[in-house]
Design a protein around this motif. Structure first.
Motif, PDB file in Angstrom:
ATOM      1  N   SER A 144       8.470   1.706  23.821  1.00  0.00           N
ATOM      2  CA  SER A 144       9.925   1.525  23.864  1.00  0.00           C
ATOM      3  C   SER A 144      10.557   2.699  24.572  1.00  0.00           C
ATOM      4  N   PRO A 145      11.641   2.511  25.239  1.00  0.00           N
ATOM      5  CA  PRO A 145      12.283   1.214  25.470  1.00  0.00           C
ATOM      6  C   PRO A 145      11.548   0.442  26.564  1.00  0.00           C
ATOM      7  N   SER A 158       7.570 -10.806  24.240  1.00  0.00           N
ATOM      8  CA  SER A 158       6.108 -10.676  24.247  1.00  0.00           C
ATOM      9  C   SER A 158       5.573 -10.381  25.645  1.00  0.00           C
ATOM     10  N   VAL A 159       6.387 -10.588  26.675  1.00  0.00           N
ATOM     11  CA  VAL A 159       5.932 -10.273  28.038  1.00  0.00           C
ATOM     12  C   VAL A 159       5.642  -8.783  28.189  1.00  0.00           C
ATOM     13  N   TYR A 160       6.244  -7.954  27.339  1.00  0.00           N
ATOM     14  CA  TYR A 160       6.045  -6.499  27.437  1.00  0.00           C
ATOM     15  C   TYR A 160       4.714  -6.049  26.840  1.00  0.00           C
ATOM     16  N   VAL A 189       8.120  -3.849  33.993  1.00  0.00           N
ATOM     17  CA  VAL A 189       6.967  -3.155  33.404  1.00  0.00           C
ATOM     18  C   VAL A 189       6.463  -4.026  32.248  1.00  0.00           C
ATOM     19  N   GLU A 190       5.870  -5.169  32.610  1.00  0.00           N
ATOM     20  CA  GLU A 190       5.386  -6.121  31.614  1.00  0.00           C
ATOM     21  C   GLU A 190       3.863  -6.080  31.555  1.00  0.00           C
ATOM     22  N   ASP A 191       3.319  -6.444  30.406  1.00  0.00           N
ATOM     23  CA  ASP A 191       1.875  -6.447  30.210  1.00  0.00           C
ATOM     24  C   ASP A 191       1.526  -7.482  29.139  1.00  0.00           C
ATOM     25  N   PRO A 192       1.641  -8.788  29.470  1.00  0.00           N
ATOM     26  CA  PRO A 192       1.403  -9.826  28.465  1.00  0.00           C
ATOM     27  C   PRO A 192      -0.021  -9.783  27.919  1.00  0.00           C
ATOM     28  N   LYS A 193      -0.152 -10.024  26.612  1.00  0.00           N
ATOM     29  CA  LYS A 193      -1.448  -9.925  25.942  1.00  0.00           C
ATOM     30  C   LYS A 193      -2.041 -11.273  25.553  1.00  0.00           C
TER      31      LYS A 193
END
Length: 184
Positions: free
Chosen positions: A134-135, A127-129, A140-144
């Motif tokens: 993908s991939p 979920s940190v992405y 390169v994370e974007d937590p929501k």
């Protein structure tokens, strides 16, 4: 080998404990399910006794935020700590609750693992992405949501201890299987 598993009565932790008990001495730490609800009305804790009906090791009911729980693990002297305990509900937006439970305790577990010379394998999350295409790529994370943010911050803390501790973070994607029913 001696192994401690936090969140060991939960979905992933109990499966791990049941498999590992065949060859190792296991201590499960779990808060266990109660009537405590989060701000979204969901259960705070998913640990369920039915996940442990075939468990033969030691169960300690305690909160990972409690010093007595950390002392119990320290006294057990595990070779490996699988840290699975967390508020894992991605629909909870009480940032204080999520971060004090997931993030603040993580540094305590790192320090404990260093102190007793144990390997620490912890649950991070895909979920940190966020909604990255993908991939997905580390870095390169974007937590929501607060849960995903707590896991990203855990990963960042782990990187700071790279040369002082034996740490492994597992970024789980969607998991399912036996015992999932108790997640409610």
């Amino acid at each position: 080998m001696k192994i401690a598993i936090t969140g060991g009565a939960g979905f992933i932790g109990s499966g791990l404990a049941l498999e590992l008990q065949k060859d190792h001495e296991i201590l499960i730490i779990d808060k266990m399910s109660s009537n405590e609800l989060l701000d979204n009305g969901n259960l705070e804790c998913f640990g369920h006794f039915k996940n442990l009906l075939d468990f033969d090791g030691e169960l300690y009911v305690g909160d990972i935020r409690d010093e007595k729980t950390l002392q119990k693990i320290k006294n057990f002297k595990p070779d490996v700590i699988f840290h699975k305990a967390a508020i894992s509900d991605t629909t909870v937006y009480n940032q204080n609750k999520i971060l004090t439970t997931n993030l603040n305790t993580f540094k305590d577990f790192i320090e404990l693992s260093i102190d007793i010379n144990a390997k620490l394998i912890y649950a991070s999350s895909a979920s940190v992405y966020g909604n990255q295409p993908s991939p997905q790529k580390v870095g390169v994370e974007d937590p929501k949501n607060p849960y995903a943010f707590s896991k990203l911050m855990m990963d960042k803390i782990a990187r700071k201890y790279y040369d002082k501790a034996h740490l492994v973070g597992l970024r789980y994607f969607n998991v399912y299987g036996k015992g999932e029913f108790y997640k409610n």
